[in-house]
Design a protein around this motif. Structure first.
Motif, PDB file in Angstrom:
ATOM      1  N   GLN A  59       0.835  -1.212   0.000  1.00 29.92           N
ATOM      2  CA  GLN A  59       0.000   0.000   0.000  1.00 29.92           C
ATOM      3  C   GLN A  59       0.870   1.263   0.000  1.00 29.92           C
ATOM      4  O   GLN A  59       0.647   2.205   0.763  1.00 29.92           O
ATOM      5  N   MET A  60       1.852   1.253  -0.897  1.00 34.35           N
ATOM      6  CA  MET A  60       2.793   2.371  -1.015  1.00 34.35           C
ATOM      7  C   MET A  60       2.680   3.041  -2.382  1.00 34.35           C
ATOM      8  O   MET A  60       3.630   3.629  -2.876  1.00 34.35           O
ATOM      9  N   GLU A  61       1.512   2.957  -2.991  1.00 33.09           N
ATOM     10  CA  GLU A  61       1.341   3.468  -4.348  1.00 33.09           C
ATOM     11  C   GLU A  61       1.064   4.967  -4.417  1.00 33.09           C
ATOM     12  O   GLU A  61       0.827   5.515  -5.492  1.00 33.09           O
ATOM     13  N   SER A  62       1.106   5.654  -3.262  1.00 31.39           N
ATOM     14  CA  SER A  62       0.942   7.110  -3.305  1.00 31.39           C
ATOM     15  C   SER A  62       2.082   7.751  -4.099  1.00 31.39           C
ATOM     16  O   SER A  62       1.914   8.811  -4.707  1.00 31.39           O
ATOM     17  N   LYS A  63       3.250   7.105  -4.098  1.00 35.49           N
ATOM     18  CA  LYS A  63       4.350   7.480  -4.990  1.00 35.49           C
ATOM     19  C   LYS A  63       4.441   6.413  -6.071  1.00 35.49           C
ATOM     20  O   LYS A  63       4.737   5.258  -5.775  1.00 35.49           O
ATOM     21  N   ARG A  64       4.175   6.788  -7.307  1.00 33.79           N
ATOM     22  CA  ARG A  64       4.219   5.776  -8.350  1.00 33.79           C
ATOM     23  C   ARG A  64       5.649   5.603  -8.872  1.00 33.79           C
ATOM     24  O   ARG A  64       6.493   6.495  -8.751  1.00 33.79           O
ATOM     25  N   LEU A  65       5.890   4.451  -9.441  1.00 35.45           N
ATOM     26  CA  LEU A  65       7.176   4.166 -10.076  1.00 35.45           C
ATOM     27  C   LEU A  65       7.167   4.836 -11.446  1.00 35.45           C
ATOM     28  O   LEU A  65       6.423   4.433 -12.334  1.00 35.45           O
ATOM     29  N   ARG A  66       7.998   5.871 -11.606  1.00 33.94           N
ATOM     30  CA  ARG A  66       7.897   6.704 -12.803  1.00 33.94           C
ATOM     31  C   ARG A  66       9.120   6.625 -13.710  1.00 33.94           C
ATOM     32  O   ARG A  66       9.000   6.669 -14.926  1.00 33.94           O
ATOM     33  N   ASN A  67      10.317   6.538 -13.134  1.00 37.45           N
ATOM     34  CA  ASN A  67      11.554   6.576 -13.918  1.00 37.45           C
ATOM     35  C   ASN A  67      12.339   5.286 -13.753  1.00 37.45           C
ATOM     36  O   ASN A  67      12.326   4.664 -12.680  1.00 37.45           O
ATOM     37  N   LEU A  68      13.068   4.905 -14.811  1.00 31.93           N
ATOM     38  CA  LEU A  68      13.917   3.719 -14.781  1.00 31.93           C
ATOM     39  C   LEU A  68      15.336   4.101 -15.185  1.00 31.93           C
ATOM     40  O   LEU A  68      15.530   4.858 -16.141  1.00 31.93           O
TER      41      LEU A  68
END
Length: 348
Positions: A149-158
């Protein structure tokens, strides 16, 4: 052994779907379940018929890297130790930013380049990672953020800056980037992906032609002699003058620049004299410099630079009109910082 559907490109998946007698649109549905939703249990793919799900269970598999261990830093950095189906262990890291996460991805199990400041370089290279193992790292991280439940920060960059030399696994790198960019796959755009290389002769032109990610080059020295000392294998294979010539003709979009990564090592490459040499070297190159203060590991050959030396180095570059950033080090307490990825569990 049943094929791992996560090793297929979308076109390969369509071919597989046809081979088992299903209509082509099933491939798009299956692709979204695997990559967009991160679901690998065919029984949970509810818009597929029960007959088709049963057929998939008999004739295929969907296997992601297994999470063997998760370490969380005091600064929020998350390091995953992933076990592959043959037992190889690989690390990937989630780096927290104010509004999102950046993920550092590995491309090989270990690394053959043996750069003297890099912990992974002491391991050697066991093998290249597959499509399911490379792009699958992103699915593993997204699933973890969802489950915790940590999706308030999305994974955006790789950033492909983890274990391995990406250009030595070029074919799978490009295949993985296609899956990463696909709107029905992982849907992360090319301008949000960066691939870091020490420089492998004959690969920059091909990589630039694909235009699937930003380029970063591990430089770390302003002269051929010093680069051979710090990263002897890469420097001898690709002399600095040749590398610079190739970077001058590397295709970049109008407002983009090639990133030159420069790990600062105390008393080795961090003086004002080195800064002056670096300005001369890069004077004709459309680039920006990313300074990285070295993070010593338990058996490091080098020490971290003094803060005042980092400041003086950075200020000198800026005074000469160069774009220069200082990467903030994260994850040092869990050995997840730059140059520290080395799997301590290997062989245990």
């Amino acid at each position: 052994m049943n094929p791992n559907l996560l090793d297929f490109s979308l076109e390969e998946l369509k071919d597989f779907i046809s081979s088992v007698g299903e209509p082509p649109f099933r491939a798009a549905q299956l692709w979204q379940w695997l990559w967009q939703k991160g679901v690998t249990d065919f029984a949970d793919m509810t818009n597929l018929s029960k007959t088709f799900r049963a057929k998939l269970g008999e004739e295929a598999s969907a296997i992601l890297p297994e999470v063997a261990e998760v370490l969380t830093s005091t600064d929020g950095t998350i390091k995953f130790l992933l076990r592959m189906s043959d037992g190889e262990l690989v690390e990937t890291v989630l780096i927290p930013e104010p509004t999102h996460y950046t993920q550092c991805l590995s491309t090989q199990a270990g690394c053959a380049m043996a750069c003297t400041f890099c912990s992974t370089g002491t391991m050697g290279c066991a093998r290249n990672l597959t499509h399911s193992e490379m792009a699958g790292q992103v699915v593993v991280a997204r699933n973890y953020l969802r489950d915790m439940q940590m999706e308030s920060k999305r994974l955006r960059n790789l950033v492909f800056m983890g274990m391995g030399e990406p250009m030595l696994n070029m074919e799978t790198l490009i295949k993985s980037l296609r899956t990463i960019h696909d709107d029905s796959g992982l849907a992360i755009g090319a301008r949000r992906c960066t691939v870091s290389t020490v420089g492998i002769p004959g690969t920059l032109e091909e990589f630039g032609r694909h235009d699937m990610a930003l380029l970063a080059v591990s430089l770390h020295a302003p002269t051929q002699e010093l680069r051979e000392r710090i990263m002897p294998k890469a420097a001898r294979a690709y002399p600095l003058d040749q590398l610079m010539d190739d970077l001058r003709t590397y295709p970049v979009r109008p407002r983009e620049r090639v990133t030159l990564e420069y790990v600062m090592l105390r008393g080795v490459n961090d003086s004002l004299g080195h800064a002056r040499e670096l300005v001369r070297l890069l004077s004709r190159l459309k680039c920006k410099v990313n300074l990285i203060a070295y993070n010593p590991g338990r058996t490091s050959l080098y020490k971290a630079p003094q803060p005042e030396d980092v400041t003086a180095f950075s200020e000198y570059l800026c005074s000469k009109g160069m774009t220069c950033t200082l990467r903030k080090s994260k994850g040092q307490d869990i050995a997840a910082a730059c140059g520290q990825l080395a799997n301590q569990s290997q062989g245990s």
